[in-house]
Structures are given as structure tokens and as C-alpha cells.
Design an enzyme around this catalytic site. Structure first.
Site, PDB file in Angstrom:
ATOM      1  N   CYS A  96      23.513  10.807  -6.791  1.00 53.19           N
ATOM      2  CA  CYS A  96      23.773   9.366  -6.620  1.00 53.19           C
ATOM      3  C   CYS A  96      24.425   8.735  -7.843  1.00 53.19           C
ATOM      4  O   CYS A  96      24.962   7.634  -7.766  1.00 53.19           O
ATOM      5  CB  CYS A  96      22.486   8.635  -6.284  1.00 53.19           C
ATOM      6  SG  CYS A  96      21.649   9.337  -4.861  1.00 53.19           S
ATOM      7  N   HIS A 138      23.075   1.250  -7.726  1.00 49.66           N
ATOM      8  CA  HIS A 138      23.040   2.238  -6.640  1.00 49.66           C
ATOM      9  C   HIS A 138      22.094   1.725  -5.558  1.00 49.66           C
ATOM     10  O   HIS A 138      21.010   1.221  -5.845  1.00 49.66           O
ATOM     11  CB  HIS A 138      22.559   3.578  -7.196  1.00 49.66           C
ATOM     12  CG  HIS A 138      22.201   4.565  -6.127  1.00 49.66           C
ATOM     13  ND1 HIS A 138      23.049   4.846  -5.074  1.00 49.66           N
ATOM     14  CD2 HIS A 138      21.080   5.311  -5.930  1.00 49.66           C
ATOM     15  CE1 HIS A 138      22.470   5.743  -4.292  1.00 49.66           C
ATOM     16  NE2 HIS A 138      21.276   6.031  -4.786  1.00 49.66           N
ATOM     17  N   ASN A 153      21.307   4.630   1.937  1.00 49.68           N
ATOM     18  CA  ASN A 153      21.660   5.279   0.672  1.00 49.68           C
ATOM     19  C   ASN A 153      22.808   6.259   0.944  1.00 49.68           C
ATOM     20  O   ASN A 153      22.631   7.252   1.635  1.00 49.68           O
ATOM     21  CB  ASN A 153      20.414   6.010   0.143  1.00 49.68           C
ATOM     22  CG  ASN A 153      20.649   6.715  -1.179  1.00 49.68           C
ATOM     23  OD1 ASN A 153      21.782   6.880  -1.616  1.00 49.68           O
ATOM     24  ND2 ASN A 153      19.560   7.141  -1.805  1.00 49.68           N
TER      25      ASN A 153
END
Ligand code: UT7
Length: 332
Positions: free
Chosen positions: A114, A255, A285
């Protein structure tokens, strides 16, 4: 010495939407639980014949068009992904370059989960400042649905597919320069978030019977706690190091893993809700794609202004983390 400027942004999400309601028919969960614990309402899922590179290409086409930079002037392509088209080779970046028609290019993938987009930004900045490259296309692209276990309610409710891309270019104007990029990693926490099988560490005979161990596995609650602690420290450090205050940041782009993590970090930094960019409710996500997708949302809603300072902040498998202070610097 040339500086590196963040010229443009683009993103793409596949058409199909997977809602919390849909997931509650697949695993033992509910819209109420997912919304309360994560803030996610829905995520997008790529078609079977739509690869990570296809998502990346569509995002990149927008970023290139908006940058005003000619295709033939792009001299490097970096793709941040944990769901590449092919496991080892060719890299997704080379496929993206070819599909875009970019020739004579340096192209490679990076694996920082990520945090991938922030790592790619650091790489682009370093190549440009050293004078080795002039116009770098960075792409965060993920088809996470391909590595998600849809029988595991601890992970399948979180992840979605999508891509974001940016053009980073050399400039002599210091006002346009990316100010700083921090990157960090600690393999002590490797087992918190991983795809245990399929690599050189696995017994290949077991792949058929243990196919699911090629999917993502996560110790969610432990990851959550390390994420809040690490992100808060990392962002405080980069602000302090550059003598910049929270209120100088127009948009904080974290994020998009979980609304509660974003809120905890935003509160610790005394960010107002207007500063904090949130897309987790509609995309879930999307790992390395989440930050550029969020920046693109700002751009397309007309909220991203030339010259404004963005603060980026990411955390993911590895574990890895990173933050960046980035003025938005479209060509004048
Ligand atoms: O992007 C890279 C970094 N990733 C992250 O930062 C993700 C970090 N982690 C998280 O976002 C959260 O930890 C999760 C959303 C994954 C889980 O939320 P949590 O509040 O940490 O829940 P938990 O794992 O502590 O589980 C609490 C309860 C458990 O039940 P019991 O043991 O209390 O009876 C779980 O079995 O919730 C249960 N549970 C669920 N219930 C309904 C776990 N997943 C689900 C689910 N639906 N999908």
C-alpha cells in the site's frame, strides 16, 4: 540541479461494483459491521479479462493527457503493484509502456504494497534530481480481487480494484519542487500482512491443494494498531523536518485502508475534516492505487488547486510506510 514537479494525475476504476450487501451474501458479515469498522460501503471489481495493466493504462492515459507532456518525452515508467499481470515477469510497467506506445523507456515494477505509490514517487524524484530522467510516469495499479480470498471475511470486505497515475517532471523552478519524500520498512512485522505461498519460499507441489495461501492474509487488528502508531509518527516527522505546520497543508491524502485509521491519524495531527481526503467509502482499500485515486478525485471535483501543498501518507505490507510533501504543479 533539476527539481521534480508533480505535474498531473489520472485514475480509473472498473465498472462493476461490489457492495457490502453483496458481500453479506458471500460471507458472515453485514453492511452495518463493515460500515462501522471500516467506513467502506462499496468497492469496484475488474472484469475477468481486465488485467492490472489495463487499469494502469487507462489511469496513465488521463495523467499523460492532463500533463501536456508528449508521450515520446516520457523516459521512465514505474508501476507500484502487488497484483501484477504476471507473477514474476514481464513486469506490469513494461506491459503498460507498450500498451501506451511509449518506446525507449526504462520500465520496472516495485513491491511496497500500500506504500507503493509513495515509494514510486521517491524513485521518480531521485531519478529526476540526479539528471538521469526527465519525465517519469508513476502508476499505482491493483486488481486485488485476483488475490483476495472471498471466503475470508477478515480481508475480503476491505479490498477493491483500481488504478491511479501521475507524471513527475524535471523543473528548474524550486517553487514547483516536491519538497520531501520519506520511506521506511520493517520486516519484523512481515507476517502481519502477506501472501504466504507462490514464491520461492513455498513448496510448489502444495499450490493446488493450498491455492488459498496465494491470497492475502492479514492480522487485521495488530496491523491496525501498528498503522495508527507508525503513520502518526511518520507524518509528524516529515512536517517537523521541513518546518511545515498541519495548517499549511491544503489536502492530507492518506492511504485509504480504514476510516478509523484515517480519523485517528487526522485527529492526532489536528487536521480539519476539510483537509482530510476520504474515498475509502466508495473504493475500499486499493493498496498502491489508493493515494493517486484519491488525488484524482480531488482533481476531478475541482478542489485540487495549482500550487497547493498536499501531504501524502501510506502504510502497508512489508511492513512499509511513507509520506510526502507535494505541491501540485501543473505546467503553466
Ligand atoms: O492497507 C494495508 C494496511 N491494512 C490496514 O491497515 C488494515 C488494518 N485493519 C483493519 O482495518 C481492521 O483491523 C479490520 C477492519 C480488518 C478489522 O476490524 P477490527 O475492529 O480490528 O476487528 P477485529 O479483527 O478485532 O475483530 C472483531 C470481531 C471479531 O469477532 P469476536 O472475536 O469479537 O467475536 C471478528 O471475528 O469482529 C469479527 N469480524 C467480523 N464480523 C463481521 C471480523 N471481520 C468481520 C466481518 N464481519 N467482516
Amino acid at each position: 540541479m533539476p527539481y521534480a514537479a508533480f505535474r498531473s494525475i489520472g485514475a480509473y476504476v472498473p465498472q462493476k461494483i461490489l457492495t457490502n450487501e453483496d458481500l453479506s451474501k458471500m460471507v458472515d458479515t453485514s453492511d452495518e459491521w463493515i460500515t462501522k469498522r471500516t467506513g467502506i460501503k462499496e468497492r469496484h471489481i475488474a472484469a475477468e479479462d481486465e488485467f492490472t495493466s489495463d487499469l494502469g493504462v487507462k489511469a496513465a492515459q488521463k495523467a499523460i493527457e492532463r500533463s501536456g507532456i508528449a508521450l515520446e518525452d516520457i523516459d521512465m515508467v514505474v508501476c507500484a503493484t502487488i497484483s501484477p499481470d504476471y507473477f514474476c515477469m514481464p513486469s506490469t510497467a513494461t506491459i503498460i509502456s507498450t500498451k501506451l506506445g511509449i518506446k525507449n523507456v526504462t520500465a520496472f515494477d516495485i513491491s511496497a504494497a500500500c506504500t507503493g505509490f509513495v515509494y514510486a514517487l521517491a524513485i521518480a524524484k531521485a531519478f529526476i534530481e540526479s539528471g538521469m530522467k526527465k519525465n517519469v510516469l508513476i502508476v499505482g495499479a491493483e486488481k486485488l480481487s485476483a488475490i483476495t480470498d472471498y471466503t475470508d471475511r477478515g480481508t475480503c470486505i476491505l479490498f477493491g480494484d483500481g488504478a491511479g497515475a501521475a507524471i513527475i517532471s524535471a523543473t528548474q523552478d524550486k517553487e514547483e519542487a516536491i519538497i520531501d519524500v520519506h520511506t521506511g520498512a520493517d520486516g519484523e512485522y512481515a507476517d502481519l500482512l502477506m501472501t504466504p505461498n507462490g514464491g520461492s519460499g513455498s513448496v510448489h507441489d502444495s499450490l493446488d491443494t493450498e491455492a488459498r495461501s496465494c491470497f492475502m492474509q492479514m492480522k487485521g487488528n495488530e496491523t491496525f494498531k501498528v498503522a495508527v502508531r507508525t503513520l502518526t509518527k511518520d507524518v509528524k516527522d516529515i512536517l517537523q523536518h521541513n518546518n511545515i505546520k498541519s495548517e499549511d497543508i491544503k489536502h492530507f491524502v492518506p492511504h485509504q485502508a480504514n476510516y478509523r485509521i484515517i480519523k485517528a491519524v487526522g485527529d492526532a495531527l489536528k487536521m480539519t475534516p476539510e483537509q482530510v481526503v476520504l474515498t475509502v467509502h466508495k473504493y475500499g482499500n486499493t493498496s498502491g492505487a489508493s493515494i493517486p485515486m484519491a488525488i484524482n478525485d480531488l482533481y476531478e471535483s475541482g478542489e485540487l488547486e495549482a500550487g497547493e501543498m498536499m501531504l501524502l501518507d501510506a502504510f502497508g505490507g512489508g511492513l512499509t510506510w511513507g509520506s510526502a510533501l507535494v505541491p501540485f504543479a501543473p505546467l503553466k
